[in-house]
Structures are given as C-alpha cells and as structure tokens.
Design a protein around this motif. Structure first.
Motif, PDB file in Angstrom:
ATOM      1  N   ALA A   1       0.840  -1.191   0.000  1.00 45.42           N
ATOM      2  CA  ALA A   1       0.000   0.000   0.000  1.00 45.42           C
ATOM      3  C   ALA A   1       0.883   1.252   0.000  1.00 45.42           C
ATOM      4  O   ALA A   1       1.893   1.308   0.709  1.00 45.42           O
ATOM      5  CB  ALA A   1      -0.921  -0.001   1.206  1.00 45.42           C
ATOM      6  N   GLY A   2       0.497   2.213  -0.810  1.00 46.47           N
ATOM      7  CA  GLY A   2       1.275   3.430  -0.969  1.00 46.47           C
ATOM      8  C   GLY A   2       2.280   3.371  -2.103  1.00 46.47           C
ATOM      9  O   GLY A   2       2.856   4.403  -2.477  1.00 46.47           O
TER      10      GLY A   2
ATOM     11  N   ARG B   1      -4.704   9.866  -8.502  1.00 51.12           N
ATOM     12  CA  ARG B   1      -3.704   8.837  -8.163  1.00 51.12           C
ATOM     13  C   ARG B   1      -3.212   8.104  -9.409  1.00 51.12           C
ATOM     14  O   ARG B   1      -2.051   7.709  -9.486  1.00 51.12           O
ATOM     15  CB  ARG B   1      -4.296   7.808  -7.191  1.00 51.12           C
ATOM     16  CG  ARG B   1      -4.731   8.381  -5.864  1.00 51.12           C
ATOM     17  CD  ARG B   1      -5.104   7.274  -4.879  1.00 51.12           C
ATOM     18  NE  ARG B   1      -6.235   6.477  -5.342  1.00 51.12           N
ATOM     19  CZ  ARG B   1      -6.188   5.144  -5.500  1.00 51.12           C
ATOM     20  NH1 ARG B   1      -5.086   4.479  -5.256  1.00 51.12           N
ATOM     21  NH2 ARG B   1      -7.275   4.483  -5.916  1.00 51.12           N
TER      22      ARG B   1
ATOM     23  N   SER C   1       0.153   5.785  -5.130  1.00 48.48           N
ATOM     24  CA  SER C   1      -0.594   5.742  -3.863  1.00 48.48           C
ATOM     25  C   SER C   1      -1.593   4.596  -3.848  1.00 48.48           C
ATOM     26  O   SER C   1      -2.767   4.777  -3.496  1.00 48.48           O
ATOM     27  CB  SER C   1      -1.313   7.080  -3.637  1.00 48.48           C
ATOM     28  OG  SER C   1      -0.394   8.143  -3.629  1.00 48.48           O
TER      29      SER C   1
ATOM     30  N   LYS D   1      -3.841   1.412  -3.043  1.00 47.09           N
ATOM     31  CA  LYS D   1      -4.574   0.988  -1.862  1.00 47.09           C
ATOM     32  C   LYS D   1      -4.977  -0.483  -2.010  1.00 47.09           C
ATOM     33  O   LYS D   1      -5.102  -0.973  -3.137  1.00 47.09           O
ATOM     34  CB  LYS D   1      -5.834   1.837  -1.702  1.00 47.09           C
ATOM     35  CG  LYS D   1      -5.583   3.321  -1.650  1.00 47.09           C
ATOM     36  CD  LYS D   1      -6.907   4.091  -1.622  1.00 47.09           C
ATOM     37  CE  LYS D   1      -6.685   5.595  -1.602  1.00 47.09           C
ATOM     38  NZ  LYS D   1      -7.969   6.348  -1.567  1.00 47.09           N
TER      39      LYS D   1
ATOM     40  N   GLU E   1      -7.757  -1.757  -1.871  1.00 48.70           N
ATOM     41  CA  GLU E   1      -8.979  -1.850  -2.675  1.00 48.70           C
ATOM     42  C   GLU E   1      -8.723  -1.689  -4.168  1.00 48.70           C
ATOM     43  O   GLU E   1      -9.641  -1.855  -4.978  1.00 48.70           O
ATOM     44  CB  GLU E   1     -10.022  -0.826  -2.212  1.00 48.70           C
ATOM     45  CG  GLU E   1      -9.519   0.598  -2.097  1.00 48.70           C
ATOM     46  CD  GLU E   1      -9.100   0.956  -0.682  1.00 48.70           C
ATOM     47  OE1 GLU E   1      -8.446   0.126  -0.013  1.00 48.70           O
ATOM     48  OE2 GLU E   1      -9.421   2.090  -0.259  1.00 48.70           O
ATOM     49  N   ASP E   2      -7.491  -1.385  -4.557  1.00 47.42           N
ATOM     50  CA  ASP E   2      -7.136  -1.357  -5.984  1.00 47.42           C
ATOM     51  C   ASP E   2      -6.791  -2.750  -6.502  1.00 47.42           C
ATOM     52  O   ASP E   2      -6.571  -2.933  -7.704  1.00 47.42           O
ATOM     53  CB  ASP E   2      -5.946  -0.427  -6.220  1.00 47.42           C
ATOM     54  CG  ASP E   2      -6.254   1.028  -5.929  1.00 47.42           C
ATOM     55  OD1 ASP E   2      -5.399   1.701  -5.317  1.00 47.42           O
ATOM     56  OD2 ASP E   2      -7.350   1.488  -6.306  1.00 47.42           O
TER      57      ASP E   2
ATOM     58  N   SER F   1      -1.622  -4.697   2.414  1.00 44.44           N
ATOM     59  CA  SER F   1      -1.735  -3.657   3.439  1.00 44.44           C
ATOM     60  C   SER F   1      -0.611  -3.752   4.450  1.00 44.44           C
ATOM     61  O   SER F   1       0.151  -4.684   4.472  1.00 44.44           O
ATOM     62  CB  SER F   1      -3.084  -3.791   4.142  1.00 44.44           C
ATOM     63  OG  SER F   1      -3.215  -5.069   4.704  1.00 44.44           O
TER      64      SER F   1
END
Length: 123
Positions: A14-15, A67, A85, A87, A89-90, A123
């Motif tokens: 994530a990120g 993003r 960025s 997440k 959920e992507d 995550s």
C-alpha cells in the motif's frame, strides 16, 4: 481490428506504485480510444480510465482520480496506466480495451479486450 496485451502487474505494498502497459497490434490503434477496466474477485468489471485516440483528453473514475494517470504513445502502439498511492482496494485484474463507440465508459462500449494483468496491493 486491434489486438491488445496487458503487462506490468504485480504485488506491491500500500502506498506504492505500478505502471501497466497495454500493447496493441493493428493499423487502427492511433484512431481508437483505449480504456482500462478492473475486476476484483467476485465483483463486476468496472471502468478505471479512458484516453482519446490522440491522447489529448482522459477521463477517470472518481476513486482513482489524482492517483492514476493514463497516457499513450501512438508511435509505440502502447497505452500506459501509471498507478500511484495504491490501496488494497485497488487489487484486481486490470484489462485494457478498445472503445467501439464515440463516447462511453461502460464495458459494452468497449471491445477487443486483453487477457488482463493481476495487481495485488498488500496492506
């Protein structure tokens, strides 16, 4: 008719960032708008972004606006999706497709789908 092949997927934290590529074959590539869609497990395929044939305009779904960046290089017959960025959920299989109508962001507005590339965001 255009044939499309996606690449560039992978596992990222994530990120993090990834860049997907959609390579096309066929003489009509530079005259066709190309879109990116994604499909998470157990969910419908949904619109992510689309870029016009010339590359002058692009449209994004709200959840990725700011993003993700879609771009194209018509000399290389390739469309890109830069994803920053990221997440969890992507996480999804990402597909590119050629739009077969003048406008639209529905799956039914597109054809010549690629095989997809998996993006997993941990995550």
């Amino acid at each position: 008719q255009v044939q499309l092949v996606e690449s560039g997927g992978g596992v990222v934290q994530a990120g993090g960032s990834l860049r997907l590529s959609c390579a096309a074959s066929g003489r009509t590539f530079s005259s066709i708008a190309i879109g990116w869609f994604r499909q998470a497990p157990g969910k419908e395929r949904t619109f992510v972004a689309v870029i016009s044939a010339s590359g002058a305009s692009a449209t994004y779904t709200d959840s990725v606006s700011g993003r993700f960046t879609i771009s194209r290089d018509n000399a290389k017959n390739t469309v890109y999706l830069r994803m920053n960025s990221l997440k969890p959920e992507d996480t999804a299989v990402y597909y590119c497709a050629a739009r077969n109508r003048i406008v639209g962001t529905k799956t039914t507005d597109f054809g010549s789908w690629g095989q997809g590339t998996q993006v997993t965001v941990s995550s």
